[in-house]
Design an enzyme around this catalytic site. Structure first.
Site, mmCIF file in Angstrom:
data_model
loop_
_atom_site.group_PDB
_atom_site.id
_atom_site.type_symbol
_atom_site.label_atom_id
_atom_site.label_comp_id
_atom_site.label_asym_id
_atom_site.label_seq_id
_atom_site.Cartn_x
_atom_site.Cartn_y
_atom_site.Cartn_z
ATOM 1 C CG ASP A 55 -4.377 -1.826 2.528
ATOM 2 O OD1 ASP A 55 -4.426 -1.709 1.300
ATOM 3 O OD2 ASP A 55 -3.937 -0.939 3.282
ATOM 4 C CG ASP A 92 -1.993 1.886 6.403
ATOM 5 O OD1 ASP A 92 -2.491 1.732 5.275
ATOM 6 O OD2 ASP A 92 -1.773 3.003 6.883
ATOM 7 C CG ASP A 117 -1.757 1.131 1.420
ATOM 8 O OD1 ASP A 117 -2.344 1.539 0.406
ATOM 9 O OD2 ASP A 117 -1.874 1.660 2.530
#
Length: 720
Positions: free
Chosen positions: A614, A610, A421
């Protein structure tokens, strides 16, 4: 245990909400989702984990949910009765110790042992208690392994304890019924049960506790919503009772209770936790908002458009559920080795029985067969993996790495792709001043910073906050402005020392500035009398360790791909700076499909993230790594948690995975190597030429391999 949580979202209110519901310490208690898959396919791989869940569902009041999971995944719930390995071990220990004191080791009296009339009957009675109480988890495990047609560790342990127990009971009975004095194996029986229970307890303790990502997701939404009824009155209703078409009022700082469209009001909404978009998103009437995001400074009236299954959070829950039903791809080497040993031991015992029966007599055949099966169950093998796991876990915890699913270590060493990410993982996730440029030679950089900080002094806008923080860090005193006004939609203007200044967006300035601006940055121009005198570029800053991490991944043969919910230009800027592939504007579904596509190509995938967006892909990836300043949802759906939000910790995790896996393999060689050598000797392969494995030598070798395995586990170290 280090818990240095850096918040990496701008949604401080939101973060505060999530963390008040689940304190940072709670992040230790999240347990790998893949255990549930194991229940479906390889129950025997996860015995230690089941015990964990048994004790923990009570603690977290998840009991009903947990039970349901187990029943669904297994089709039967018997393994709920395995109890807790710690409790079984501690209760079995005194019984086992008394048996060890009363029973000679393979017929040899040890210095600490004693006997008295009928002491062997006392040992037999105690052994019966231990067999049914301490042995229970192992027979249940073996039963599951045989149902799966994959005998392994549990089958091997059960074979050893059953044969040694039954033969020893026969030996004691024979002493009183006949004149013969056959040797019993109570010592081996008791020591085997105690060591195996201890090994499972150590591993269970290391693995941690269970979490529930879907439950945590539900907790992101507020319990109640403020619904607008007739005459603009407000009625408080539970969120679960909201219907499509209801209008809810959301005040500044509150969490939006459901997906909807803004009817009236203007604000900035922090969606960082949900979508990964780093800066608060400007919203006005007609714009859509997501339930679970945090309203900024304005008051909103939102018409609910989706509830229940159709809502964003519910769709994420569905994806997580799908991911948890995927089978794991870990090989579990210990299980394979135990399986080979099981077949070798049974084959050797059968052959030994047939040969000795025809060569000598039934009694000799039985003794060789029993000795073979008792020696086949390696004490060292039961401790080989748990001791490495325990050492690896404490090393990791010292670095802020919480490995909740031991298979993650094995899979990480074979991985091909790492999806990362952007916001909060590779970048700080905070809106910061990236650079200040001077356009007019009459001013210094410090003058420009002081003017910008002065004109933005009274605003709570994220750009203003970033500029005033930057000036403060530089030690620059803001210029005092006499008057400041907002220019609708483009910035602010003000007067200082008789001069008129404006700080406006690049679009509002409208002229081309020949400057190097970081890709994806937001640019504001400081204007005096219609002319630009300075420029500030703001954006999401790369973490210092992100560049180094890319090099480490490439040198380990792992291809990094950045997948972000952020826009194309912001994503492209970061990806170019790091020299990696990227995907922008990724919804949770997109990220999930990316992981799925890579897995379908046969690749082993690590996912690092995070935010809520996700969570499904963390659950689906072979190894899910949650960066610890995220939400409880993310922590629960991951296999590994990095408590410090530092990309450098991903390097430490890869190193820990490689070294732990290599130590496990070494220990398996020591633990099982003894057996490959001892089983044929115990079966009497060299007896015709006068060489046989005497019980005493067998016992010494067994103890030695156990000690070597324990010392080897302690030598596990991390370099950086």
């Amino acid at each position: 245990m280090k818990h240095t949580h850096h918040h990496n979202h701008e949604g401080h209110e939101h973060d505060a909400h999530v963390h008040s519901a689940h304190s940072p310490d709670h992040s230790e208690h999240s347990h790998g989702h893949k255990d549930h898959e194991e229940h479906k396919r390889h129950v025997h791989h996860a015995y230690h984990e089941e015990q964990v869940e048994e004790g923990i569902h009570d603690a977290h009041a998840h009991h009903d949910h947990g039970d349901q999971d187990h029943h669904d995944h297994m089709g039967h719930g018997h393994h709920h009765h395995h109890g807790n390995f710690k409790e079984i071990f501690l209760k079995s220990l005194p019984i086992g110790l008394v048996i060890l004191l009363l029973s000679p080791l393979m017929g040899i009296d040890l210095p600490f042992q004693f006997s008295f009339p009928y002491s062997d009957i006392v040992a037999a009675v105690l052994a019966t208690v231990l067999f049914f109480y301490g042995g229970k988890p192992f027979y249940q495990g073996a039963l599951d392994e045989f149902k799966q047609k994959e005998p392994g560790m549990m089958a091997l342990i059960t074979l050893g304890i059953t044969v040694s127990y039954l033969y020893s009971i026969y030996a004691v009975a024979a002493r009183y019924v006949t004149d013969a004095h056959p040797m019993d194996f109570f010592f081996e029986f008791a020591s085997l049960i105690l060591i195996m229970l201890l090994g499972h307890w150590i591993e269970m303790k290391a693995v941690g506790e269970a979490g529930d990502a879907q439950k945590s997701l539900a907790e992101l939404l507020p319990k109640d919503a403020h619904v607008v009824v007739e005459n603009d009155k407000i009625e408080t209703r539970p969120v679960s009772q909201l219907k499509v078409g209801d209008v809810v009022r959301v005040q500044a700082g509150e969490i939006i209770p459901a997906d909807g469209v803004i009817q009236r009001g203007e604000t900035r909404v922090n969606e960082a936790l949900l979508t990964g978009e780093s800066k608060p998103v400007e919203k006005e009437a007609g714009d859509t908002v997501i339930g679970g995001s945090t309203n900024g400074e304005g008051m909103l009236y939102v018409e609910v458009t989706e509830t229940g299954d159709k809502s964003f959070i519910s769709q994420v829950q569905t994806l997580i559920g799908q991911a948890q039903n995927q089978p794991s791809r870990a090989e579990n080497i210990a299980q394979k080795v135990a399986g080979w040993l099981f077949y070798i031991a049974v084959a050797a015992a059968v052959i030994a029985f047939i040969i000795w029966l025809f060569a000598v007599d039934l009694q000799t055949a039985v003794i060789f067969t029993v000795t073979t099966l008792v020696i086949a169950c390696p004490h060292a093998l039961g401790l080989a993996i748990p001791l490495v796991i325990a050492r690896s876990t404490s090393l990791g915890a010292g670095r802020g790495l919480l490995v909740k699913n031991r298979e993650a270590l094995e899979l990480a060493t074979n991985s091909d792709v790492m999806i990362l990410d952007k916001t909060g993982t590779l970048t700080t996730g905070e809106f910061k001043v990236l650079k200040v440029d001077v356009v007019d030679d009459h001013y210094t950089k410090e003058d420009i910073t002081a003017l910008m900080a002065g004109i933005e002094g009274g605003s709570s806008h994220p750009i203003a906050q970033s500029i005033t923080d930057f000036a403060h860090k530089q030690g620059t005193e803001p210029v005092r402005f006499d008057s400041i006004d907002v220019i609708s939609g483009s910035g602010v203007k003000g007067t200082a020392n008789g001069h008129q200044y404006e700080l406006i967006s690049q679009k509002a300035y409208g002229k081309d500035l020949d400057l190097e601006i970081p890709k994806g940055a937001t640019v504001s121009v400081l204007v005096e009398n219609g002319q630009a005198i300075g420029v500030v570029a703001l954006g999401d800053e790369l973490k210092e360790s992100s560049r180094e991490l890319m090099q480490v991944l490439k040198s380990n043969g792992i291809q990094p791909i950045m997948a972000t919910g952020d826009n194309e230009t912001a994503a492209q800027g970061v990806a170019e700076e790091l020299g990696i592939d990227y995907r922008a504007n990724q919804s949770p579904q997109d990220k999930y499909e990316l992981v799925e596509a890579l897995k379908d190509e046969g690749k082993t995938v690590i996912m690092v993230g995070d935010g809520v967006n996700d969570a499904p892909s963390l659950a689906l990836a072979d190894v899910g790594v949650a960066v610890g300043a995220g939400t409880q949802v993310t922590l629960d759906s991951a296999d590994v948690v990095l408590t410090q939000s530092d990309p450098g910790d991903i390097e430490s995790f890869i190193e820990l995975a490689k070294k732990t896996t290599s130590k496990m393999k070494q220990n398996l060689i020591w633990g099982a190597g003894y057996n490959f050598f001892a089983i044929p000797l115990a079966a009497g392969i060299l007896a015709p030429i006068g060489i046989s494995l005497t019980p005493a030598v067998g016992a010494i070798l067994m103890s030695l391999s156990t000690v070597i395995v324990a010392i080897n586990a302690m030598f596990l170290r991390l370099d950086n």
